[in-house]
Enzyme design. Structure first.
Site, PDB file in Angstrom:
ATOM      1  N   HIS A   1       0.843  -1.189   0.000  1.00  0.00           N
ATOM      2  CA  HIS A   1       0.000   0.000   0.000  1.00  0.00           C
ATOM      3  C   HIS A   1       0.879   1.240   0.000  1.00  0.00           C
ATOM      4  O   HIS A   1       1.916   1.297   0.673  1.00  0.00           O
ATOM      5  CB  HIS A   1      -0.912   0.013   1.226  1.00  0.00           C
ATOM      6  CG  HIS A   1      -2.091   0.914   1.069  1.00  0.00           C
ATOM      7  ND1 HIS A   1      -1.992   2.294   1.173  1.00  0.00           N
ATOM      8  CD2 HIS A   1      -3.402   0.644   0.816  1.00  0.00           C
ATOM      9  CE1 HIS A   1      -3.191   2.823   0.988  1.00  0.00           C
ATOM     10  NE2 HIS A   1      -4.067   1.855   0.762  1.00  0.00           N
ATOM     11  N   HIS A   2       0.455   2.263  -0.752  1.00  0.00           N
ATOM     12  CA  HIS A   2       1.235   3.493  -0.860  1.00  0.00           C
ATOM     13  C   HIS A   2       1.324   4.228   0.482  1.00  0.00           C
ATOM     14  O   HIS A   2       2.203   5.064   0.679  1.00  0.00           O
ATOM     15  CB  HIS A   2       0.621   4.412  -1.918  1.00  0.00           C
ATOM     16  CG  HIS A   2       1.628   5.214  -2.681  1.00  0.00           C
ATOM     17  ND1 HIS A   2       2.773   5.728  -2.108  1.00  0.00           N
ATOM     18  CD2 HIS A   2       1.660   5.605  -3.989  1.00  0.00           C
ATOM     19  CE1 HIS A   2       3.455   6.396  -3.018  1.00  0.00           C
ATOM     20  NE2 HIS A   2       2.817   6.327  -4.161  1.00  0.00           N
ATOM     21  N   ALA A   3       0.439   3.938   1.413  1.00  0.00           N
ATOM     22  CA  ALA A   3       0.543   4.543   2.741  1.00  0.00           C
ATOM     23  C   ALA A   3       1.797   4.077   3.466  1.00  0.00           C
ATOM     24  O   ALA A   3       2.298   4.769   4.362  1.00  0.00           O
ATOM     25  CB  ALA A   3      -0.694   4.200   3.576  1.00  0.00           C
TER      26      ALA A   3
END
Length: 475
Positions: free
Chosen positions: A133-135
Site C-alpha cells: 500500500h502506498h501509505a
C-alpha cells in the site's frame, strides 16, 4: 510507536473501489523459484523490512492519523501465494494476471502487502509480483523493500537478519493524549502554513488554478520568482474517472541506447525517459484520432528525501517523502529531437520551481487540519477535482536502480517492472521506469476501459527510442 504522516494518511483517505493505492513490482526470474524458497527467504529477511511487519492501529472515532503497530507473528502463509499461468505463459497472460491482482484492495486488518509466486512462464522462467500500500512506502522505500529480499549474483546470500526489539502497540490513552496535543498545535501549524505558502500559491500544482491564487501570491511575495506556465490538461480518451479494472504491460529498453541519446543531445537520462513517454502517448493519441493541439500535462513524482531540513525534517525519515510536480509533455510537437528539447526545458523549469517552493506545503496544510476534517476534505476534493478539472493527463516516473545482477532466493533476476497507481485525478495512464543491470524496465498501468489496447505501448516506446538514436548512430 510511529504515527502515519498526513501524506501517508491521504493514501488511505482517497482510496475507494476504483481509486486503489497499491504500488508494486514484477520480478522476472531466469528459472523456477518455489513458494517454499520465497517463504524461507522472507523468514530470514523480515526483521530487516519493517514495512512488511506493520499493520494499522486506528485512533478511536478517526480523531487522528492511524499508527503503525508491529505484528508479532506475520502470517506469511496468508501473504505469500502461488499461481500458474496456462500455456503458453506469454507476456500478455502475465500482464493480465498482474493487473487483476493489482486492482484489488489490500486487507487493512493485516500488514499492507501481498506477494505472488507465478509459475508457468515461457522459456522456463518464473515471476514474483509484490504489492504494497502506498501509505506504507513511496517509490524509493518500495525499491528498498524489494532490494532487501534480493542478493548480488556474485555474492553469498546475506542470510538471516537479527530480530529487532519488539515494539509495544500504541495504547488507547497514549493515542488520545497525542491526539489532544496535535489538536492544540493545529492553529500554529495553520499560521505557519499560511506564512510560508500563501506567497507562492501561484507556483503550486493545482492550487495555482484556484481563482485569485495568482493575485494573492503576487501581493504577498517579497522576492521575484520565475513565471509559471499555464498548466491546463487538455481532454484525452484516458482522462476522467477511472474504473475498478486495470491493464498492465511492460517493456525492456536498452539503457546504453538511452545514454547515447542523452550524451548526444546534452540532456539527462530522465529527460530521455520523459521524451520516450511523450512519444508513446502522442502516437497512441494519433492512432485514435485524439491528439490535442496543445501539450499534455504530466505529473512527475519528486523525492523530498534530503530536500527539507526545517523544523527537524531531514526528508530522510520513514513513510512517504514525495511530492508531485507538473510539466508539459510536448506531445503537440511532431519532430522527435524538438520534442526532447522541449521536454528537457520543461524539466529544468520544474526543478527550479521545486527548489524555490515549500517542499511540504501539502503535508503542512493537512497536518494543520483535524483528521476528521482531513479525511472528508481528502475524499471530497479528490472526487471534485477528478470529475471537474483533472490537473494531470498522465504520470511519468523514473526510478534509478542497481546496475549489477541480482538474485531472488538463488534465482537470477532478469528484469523488475514497476506497477504503479492511476486515479481519477492523475489520469488513467501511468508510465514508470526502473533502471536495472544495463536496461530500462518500463511498467505501464492503465484503466482497462479507457486504454483497452495498452499493449501498443511497448512498440511505441521501442520505436521512439530508435527514432532518437538513429541520427546518433548514423553520425
Amino acid at each position: 510507536m510511529r504515527q502515519l504522516s498526513a501524506l501517508d494518511a491521504q493514501f488511505l483517505n482517497f482510496e475507494t473501489d476504483t481509486n486503489v493505492a497499491n504500488v508494486g513490482g514484477l520480478a522476472i526470474l531466469d528459472g523456477t523459484v518455489s513458494r517454499t524458497g520465497i517463504l524461507a527467504l522472507l523468514e530470514e529477511r523480515l526483521p530487516a523490512v519493517p514495512q512488511l511487519r506493520r499493520r494499522l492501529a486506528l485512533v478511536p472515532l478517526g480523531l487522528d492519523h492511524p499508527y503503525w503497530a508491529e505484528d508479532a507473528e506475520v502470517d506469511l502463509d496468508y501473504h505469500v501465494r502461488e499461481l500458474a499461468l496456462p500455456p503458453p505463459g506469454d507476456d500478455r497472460q502475465l500482464g493480465e494476471q498482474v493487473a487483476r491482482i493489482h486492482e484489488r484492495r489490500l486487507d487493512r486488518t493485516r500488514p499492507l502487502w501481498e506477494m505472488y509466486v507465478i509459475q508457468g512462464l515461457a522459456v522456463g522462467r518464473s515471476a514474483v509480483y509484490t504489492k504494497l500500500h502506498h501509505a506504507a512506502v513511496d517509490g524509493l522505500t518500495g525499491a528498498e523493500v524489494l532490494a532487501a529480499l534480493m542478493d548480488p549474483v556474485d555474492m553469498d546470500s546475506a542470510g538471516p537478519v537479527p530480530k529487532p526489539e519488539p515494539q509495544p502497540p500504541p495504547t488507547l490513552w497514549r493515542m488520545l493524549a497525542r491526539t489532544a496535543m496535535h489538536a492544540a498545535a493545529s492553529p500554529l501549524r495553520l499560521l505557519r502554513f499560511a506564512g510560508e505558502t500563501l506567497p507562492v500559491l501561484d507556483q503550486l500544482p493545482v492550487v495555482s488554478r484556484v481563482p485569485g491564487a495568482r493575485l494573492l501570491s503576487g501581493m504577498l511575495r517579497t522576492r521575484p520568482l520565475p513565471p509559471v506556465p499555464e498548466f491546463a490538461a487538455p481532454p484525452t480518451p484516458f482522462s476522467g474517472p477511472v474504473s475498478a479494472h486495470r491493464r498492465f504491460v511492460f517493456a525492456e529498453l536498452s539503457l546504453a541506447a538511452v545514454k547515447q541519446v542523452k550524451d548526444a543531445c546534452g540532456v539527462t537520462v530522465n529527460d530521455v525517459v520523459m521524451a520516450l513517454a511523450a512519444a508513446a502517448v502522442r502516437q497512441w493519441l494519433v492512432d485514435h484520432g485524439a491528439l490535442p493541439d496543445r501539450p499534455l500535462v504530466a505529473g512527475v513524482p519528486f523525492s523530498l528525501r534530503g530536500k527539507d531540513s526545517r523544523r527537524g525534517k531531514s526528508g530522510d525519515g520513514p513513510g512517504n517523502q514525495v511530492t508531485i510536480m507538473l510539466t508539459t509533455l510536448a506531445t503537440h510537437i511532431a519532430d522527435a529531437r524538438e520534442r526532447l528539447a522541449a521536454v528537457s526545458t520543461g524539466m529544468r523549469a520544474v526543478k527550479e520551481r521545486f527548489e524555490l517552493t515549500p517542499a511540504r506545503w501539502l503535508e503542512d496544510l493537512t497536518e494543520s487540519l483535524p483528521e476528521p476534517v482531513n479525511g472528508l476534505a481528502d475524499r471530497t476534493a479528490f472526487e471534485l477535482v477528478g470529475q471537474t478539472m483533472p490537473p494531470v493527463n498522465v504520470v511519468v516516473s523514473n526510478v534509478p536502480g542497481p546496475q549489477f545482477p541480482l538474485s531472488v532466493a538463488g534465482v537470477r533476476l532478469l528484469a523488475h517492472y514497476p506497477v504503479s497507481v492511476i486515479t481519477d485525478v492523475s489520469g488513467g495512464l501511468n508510465i514508470t521506469a526502473f533502471s536495472y543491470d544495463g536496461h530500462l524496465d518500463v511498467g505501464i498501468i492503465a484503466d482497462r476501459d479507457l486504454v483497452p489496447d495498452v499493449w501498443r505501448f511497448p512498440g511505441y516506446l521501442r520505436a521512439a527510442l530508435d527514432e532518437l538514436r538513429d541520427p546518433v548512430t548514423a553520425s
